[in-house]
Design an enzyme around this catalytic site. Structure first.
Site, PDB file in Angstrom:
ATOM      1  N   ARG A 226      -7.825   8.645  -7.395  1.00  0.00           N
ATOM      2  CA  ARG A 226      -8.119   7.275  -7.024  1.00  0.00           C
ATOM      3  C   ARG A 226      -8.735   6.572  -8.228  1.00  0.00           C
ATOM      4  O   ARG A 226      -9.487   7.179  -9.000  1.00  0.00           O
ATOM      5  CB  ARG A 226      -9.077   7.220  -5.831  1.00  0.00           C
ATOM      6  CG  ARG A 226      -8.453   7.630  -4.510  1.00  0.00           C
ATOM      7  CD  ARG A 226      -7.467   6.584  -4.010  1.00  0.00           C
ATOM      8  NE  ARG A 226      -6.975   6.841  -2.666  1.00  0.00           N
ATOM      9  CZ  ARG A 226      -5.855   7.504  -2.380  1.00  0.00           C
ATOM     10  NH1 ARG A 226      -5.132   8.004  -3.374  1.00  0.00           N
ATOM     11  NH2 ARG A 226      -5.478   7.672  -1.122  1.00  0.00           N
ATOM     12  N   GLU A 252      -7.110  -2.185  -8.555  1.00  0.00           N
ATOM     13  CA  GLU A 252      -5.717  -1.894  -8.232  1.00  0.00           C
ATOM     14  C   GLU A 252      -5.263  -2.797  -7.094  1.00  0.00           C
ATOM     15  O   GLU A 252      -5.949  -2.868  -6.068  1.00  0.00           O
ATOM     16  CB  GLU A 252      -5.579  -0.426  -7.832  1.00  0.00           C
ATOM     17  CG  GLU A 252      -4.159   0.028  -7.610  1.00  0.00           C
ATOM     18  CD  GLU A 252      -4.034   1.509  -7.268  1.00  0.00           C
ATOM     19  OE1 GLU A 252      -3.419   1.804  -6.221  1.00  0.00           O
ATOM     20  OE2 GLU A 252      -4.561   2.340  -8.041  1.00  0.00           O
ATOM     21  N   HIS A 271       0.740   3.517  -9.237  1.00  0.00           N
ATOM     22  CA  HIS A 271       0.437   4.300  -8.033  1.00  0.00           C
ATOM     23  C   HIS A 271       1.724   4.758  -7.352  1.00  0.00           C
ATOM     24  O   HIS A 271       1.946   4.500  -6.168  1.00  0.00           O
ATOM     25  CB  HIS A 271      -0.432   3.500  -7.068  1.00  0.00           C
ATOM     26  CG  HIS A 271      -1.249   4.376  -6.157  1.00  0.00           C
ATOM     27  ND1 HIS A 271      -2.461   3.991  -5.623  1.00  0.00           N
ATOM     28  CD2 HIS A 271      -1.021   5.630  -5.669  1.00  0.00           C
ATOM     29  CE1 HIS A 271      -2.947   4.949  -4.842  1.00  0.00           C
ATOM     30  NE2 HIS A 271      -2.087   5.957  -4.870  1.00  0.00           N
TER      31      HIS A 271
END
Length: 306
Positions: A226, A252, A271
């Site tokens: 993450r 993000e 991602h």
């Protein structure tokens, strides 16, 4: 563990048509809820399979689901859901579903960075023959995987053929890994550090200025966990001295004007590690197995302890 449901109370809400499942258990009511649909359908839900990529307002959605017994995430990480799950509701992650795809991306990012593929792609677009016959190799390198769960172990298996040394790191040192207390001593010898740890209070900004300072010049940091596991400002300060390959960032999505885009020796993918063609069949099998356990009143798999 929830009690076996009855046909009049069990409502399963999926983020895809139930027809996608090969063998959905009979005797359950199936609804579909995807991003952009009316959340009213969630009110009567007892078993919820959450969408994979949608950014939902779990803080406000979950309290409206008064009959909710089980939440099945399609992700390995559930840090966006867990804070809002009430006592008495079982939260499960998708452990195992993303192992092949995420491990593949780990290998791809390591190789792309070490073998300088961004440099060669740039040279190709400029029609420059930028030959380098003395560049670095993954062979003989030391790879440290921080977070040695199912994905970390899948990555380690794929790295076995590259003639490198792999050290896994976990909080307690299980499965033949090193305990987290030894990580500061491992970092100076690590040529590659791969992050696969969950995001929680202990791992938020785990990779800070002190962590990065222990990595030697030319080392590579790979983040597959993450974004907030890494202190972005600290990374920007070290970019160029070390390299980074990031499938996740903080913030993000990364804003177009963010300095991380142009930071030296940084490779960014949006991602994309876990969501591949390998995911669908594996998540379908997991959902079917969880629903069968739910109907039978058996414990769920992959339960997150809170």
């Amino acid at each position: 563990m929830p009690s076996p449901p009855t046909t009049t109370t069990a409502v399963v809400t999926l983020p895809f048509p139930v027809s996608r499942l090969q063998d959905p258990p009979a005797g359950l009511t199936y609804n579909e809820f995807r991003e952009g649909m009316d959340p009213e359908v969630l009110r009567t839900t007892t078993f919820w399979v959450t969408p994979y990529t949608a950014k939902l307002d779990y803080q406000h959605l979950i309290p409206r689901m008064e009959h909710l017994q089980v939440i099945q995430s399609q992700s390995a990480g559930v840090d966006d859901i867990a804070p809002w799950v009430p006592a008495g509701t079982t939260l499960c992650n998708a452990r195992g579903v993303h192992d092949p795809a995420t491990a593949e991306m780990g290998v791809a990012l390591i190789l792309a960075s070490i073998r300088q593929l961004p440099r060669f792609v740039k040279a190709q677009t400029e029609r420059v023959w930028d030959s380098d016959n003395a560049g670095p190799s993954l062979a003989d390198r030391h790879v440290v995987i921080v977070g040695f769960g199912s994905i970390g172990q899948a990555l380690a298996r794929r790295l076995e053929g590259f003639e490198c040394t792999v050290t896994g790191v976990t909080r307690s040192g299980r499965d033949g890994s090193a305990p987290m207390t030894e990580l500061p001593q491992l970092l100076p010898s690590a040529d590659v550090v791969v992050l696969l740890t969950p995001l929680n209070d202990e791992t938020h900004h785990l990779v800070d200025a002190a962590f990065l300072a222990r990595m030697h010049d030319g080392a590579l940091l790979v983040n597959l966990s993450r974004g907030p596991v890494v202190d972005t400002d600290a990374l920007l300060a070290e970019a160029g001295r070390i390299s980074a390959a990031l499938d996740v960032t903080d913030p993000e999505p990364l804003p177009a004007d963010h300095p991380l885009w142009a930071a030296p020796s940084v490779l960014i993918t949006p991602h994309s590690a876990g969501g591949t063609t390998a995911m669908l069949s594996r998540v379908d099998r997991l959902v079917e197995a969880q629903l069968a356990r739910y109907v039978a009143g058996e414990p769920q798999l992959n339960v997150i302890q809170r």
